[in-house]
Design a protein around this motif. Structure first.
Motif, PDB file in Angstrom:
ATOM      1  N   ALA A 205      45.559  45.365  33.687  1.00 43.26           N
ATOM      2  CA  ALA A 205      45.039  44.634  32.530  1.00 43.26           C
ATOM      3  C   ALA A 205      44.432  43.286  32.890  1.00 43.26           C
ATOM      4  O   ALA A 205      43.908  42.593  32.017  1.00 43.26           O
ATOM      5  CB  ALA A 205      46.160  44.419  31.508  1.00 43.26           C
ATOM      6  N   PHE A 206      44.466  42.898  34.176  1.00 42.40           N
ATOM      7  CA  PHE A 206      44.065  41.553  34.568  1.00 42.40           C
ATOM      8  C   PHE A 206      42.839  41.545  35.466  1.00 42.40           C
ATOM      9  O   PHE A 206      42.655  42.454  36.289  1.00 42.40           O
ATOM     10  CB  PHE A 206      45.201  40.865  35.348  1.00 42.40           C
ATOM     11  CG  PHE A 206      46.504  40.797  34.609  1.00 42.40           C
ATOM     12  CD1 PHE A 206      46.608  40.054  33.448  1.00 42.40           C
ATOM     13  CD2 PHE A 206      47.623  41.472  35.072  1.00 42.40           C
ATOM     14  CE1 PHE A 206      47.814  39.980  32.761  1.00 42.40           C
ATOM     15  CE2 PHE A 206      48.828  41.402  34.398  1.00 42.40           C
ATOM     16  CZ  PHE A 206      48.928  40.649  33.234  1.00 42.40           C
ATOM     17  N   ASN A 207      42.005  40.478  35.328  1.00 40.76           N
ATOM     18  CA  ASN A 207      41.000  40.219  36.350  1.00 40.76           C
ATOM     19  C   ASN A 207      41.675  39.437  37.479  1.00 40.76           C
ATOM     20  O   ASN A 207      42.877  39.179  37.435  1.00 40.76           O
ATOM     21  CB  ASN A 207      39.782  39.481  35.776  1.00 40.76           C
ATOM     22  CG  ASN A 207      40.133  38.113  35.200  1.00 40.76           C
ATOM     23  OD1 ASN A 207      41.043  37.436  35.685  1.00 40.76           O
ATOM     24  ND2 ASN A 207      39.403  37.695  34.172  1.00 40.76           N
ATOM     25  N   ARG A 208      40.919  39.027  38.508  1.00 40.55           N
ATOM     26  CA  ARG A 208      41.543  38.398  39.670  1.00 40.55           C
ATOM     27  C   ARG A 208      42.232  37.074  39.322  1.00 40.55           C
ATOM     28  O   ARG A 208      43.355  36.815  39.770  1.00 40.55           O
ATOM     29  CB  ARG A 208      40.498  38.158  40.761  1.00 40.55           C
ATOM     30  CG  ARG A 208      39.973  39.421  41.397  1.00 40.55           C
ATOM     31  CD  ARG A 208      41.048  40.168  42.177  1.00 40.55           C
ATOM     32  NE  ARG A 208      40.479  41.379  42.740  1.00 40.55           N
ATOM     33  CZ  ARG A 208      40.424  42.539  42.089  1.00 40.55           C
ATOM     34  NH1 ARG A 208      40.956  42.653  40.880  1.00 40.55           N
ATOM     35  NH2 ARG A 208      39.875  43.599  42.644  1.00 40.55           N
ATOM     36  N   GLN A 209      41.563  36.227  38.547  1.00 43.70           N
ATOM     37  CA  GLN A 209      42.166  34.954  38.201  1.00 43.70           C
ATOM     38  C   GLN A 209      43.429  35.153  37.373  1.00 43.70           C
ATOM     39  O   GLN A 209      44.453  34.502  37.591  1.00 43.70           O
ATOM     40  CB  GLN A 209      41.172  34.082  37.424  1.00 43.70           C
ATOM     41  CG  GLN A 209      41.714  32.712  37.013  1.00 43.70           C
ATOM     42  CD  GLN A 209      42.137  31.869  38.209  1.00 43.70           C
ATOM     43  OE1 GLN A 209      41.450  31.841  39.235  1.00 43.70           O
ATOM     44  NE2 GLN A 209      43.273  31.184  38.088  1.00 43.70           N
TER      45      GLN A 209
ATOM     46  N   GLN B  52      53.104  49.160  38.631  1.00 41.50           N
ATOM     47  CA  GLN B  52      52.068  49.710  37.753  1.00 41.50           C
ATOM     48  C   GLN B  52      51.874  51.208  37.985  1.00 41.50           C
ATOM     49  O   GLN B  52      51.703  51.979  37.047  1.00 41.50           O
ATOM     50  CB  GLN B  52      50.738  48.969  37.978  1.00 41.50           C
ATOM     51  CG  GLN B  52      50.754  47.506  37.587  1.00 41.50           C
ATOM     52  CD  GLN B  52      51.105  47.310  36.131  1.00 41.50           C
ATOM     53  OE1 GLN B  52      50.409  47.794  35.245  1.00 41.50           O
ATOM     54  NE2 GLN B  52      52.195  46.597  35.877  1.00 41.50           N
ATOM     55  N   ALA B  53      51.895  51.615  39.259  1.00 38.09           N
ATOM     56  CA  ALA B  53      51.750  53.041  39.572  1.00 38.09           C
ATOM     57  C   ALA B  53      52.898  53.848  38.979  1.00 38.09           C
ATOM     58  O   ALA B  53      52.703  54.955  38.456  1.00 38.09           O
ATOM     59  CB  ALA B  53      51.698  53.233  41.091  1.00 38.09           C
ATOM     60  N   GLN B  54      54.096  53.304  39.035  1.00 35.36           N
ATOM     61  CA  GLN B  54      55.253  53.995  38.469  1.00 35.36           C
ATOM     62  C   GLN B  54      55.149  54.088  36.949  1.00 35.36           C
ATOM     63  O   GLN B  54      55.484  55.118  36.356  1.00 35.36           O
ATOM     64  CB  GLN B  54      56.532  53.273  38.876  1.00 35.36           C
ATOM     65  CG  GLN B  54      56.860  53.424  40.354  1.00 35.36           C
ATOM     66  CD  GLN B  54      58.007  52.531  40.790  1.00 35.36           C
ATOM     67  OE1 GLN B  54      58.313  51.534  40.161  1.00 35.36           O
ATOM     68  NE2 GLN B  54      58.650  52.890  41.893  1.00 35.36           N
TER      69      GLN B  54
END
Length: 225
Positions: A182-186, A170-172
């Motif tokens: 784009a996601f919550n933990r679940q 994601q950082a790249q």
């Protein structure tokens, strides 16, 4: 086309319609017999077990491409954002029963196209229809590459390695060490195919070790893991 007039700019900016003008879109959409659909949050555009011939374009909202096993365990294979295409791989492959579902996780609007009309040029052999086919092939190739990258994440041996691989990717993509996902933990647990409590525990360890900082879906990578 009246229902999609407000989305003309988004449609034109979508990689699926790259190089096709607004005027050409009108003709192309008539040729493709485009259908507009409003979807409630929680509703399914496609369901596992269906035979589909449609390719979708998300106009607004958010979709998840999901896969459930026979025990009811769910994985998020992909999250679809406005302007992105979905369903193409399974439609073009002519699979009898698709193994995935496409669910609206927010109130959403989609356009649906019959892929057979998309990949077959009309009698006038419009240049912009040929451009559409080229665009779709390019997008399918990119999705294949993205899926290979995801496989690289979820086939890591431990939850820690999966998390770090995903966050590094994601950082790249964002070209910064501070970014939102784009996601919550679940959802992240389902995407990475790990247990949610194990994911939360590992994130806490990485924070305590000074590897990263996070607040909800915002992450900042610090030192080398």
């Amino acid at each position: 086309m009246t229902k999609t007039e407000n989305y003309h700019l988004l449609i034109q900016l979508s990689p699926l319609f790259r190089g096709i003008t607004s005027e050409e879109l009108e003709t192309l959409f008539s040729c493709l017999d485009v259908r507009h659909r409003n979807c409630r949050k929680g509703s399914y555009i496609f369901s596992a077990g269906q035979h589909i011939t449609d390719i979708g374009l998300l106009l607004s909202g958010q979709l998840d491409i999901l896969q459930d096993d026979i025990w009811g365990n769910r994985r998020i294979l992909e999250r679809v954002a406005p302007g992105e295409m979905f369903g193409a791989a399974f439609s073009c492959a002519a699979i009898e029963r698709i193994p995935i579902s496409v669910k609206a996780t927010q109130p959403s609007e989609v356009l649906l196209f019959d892929y057979r009309k998309m990949v077959t040029t009309c009698s006038s052999a419009c240049e912009f229809h040929t451009q559409l086919i080229s665009n779709m092939l390019q997008l399918l190739s990119r999705k294949s590459i993205a899926m290979m990258e995801k496989i690289g994440n979820i086939t890591r041996h431990s939850t820690r390695e999966k998390v770090l691989s995903f966050l590094s990717q994601q950082a790249q993509l964002c070209q910064t060490q501070s970014f939102d996902i784009a996601f919550n933990r679940q959802e992240l647990a389902e995407y990475l195919a790990v247990d949610r409590s194990a994911l939360s525990t590992e994130l806490g360890r990485l924070r305590d070790e000074g590897v990263l900082r996070f607040s909800k879906n915002h992450f900042e990578l610090l030192n080398q893991a």
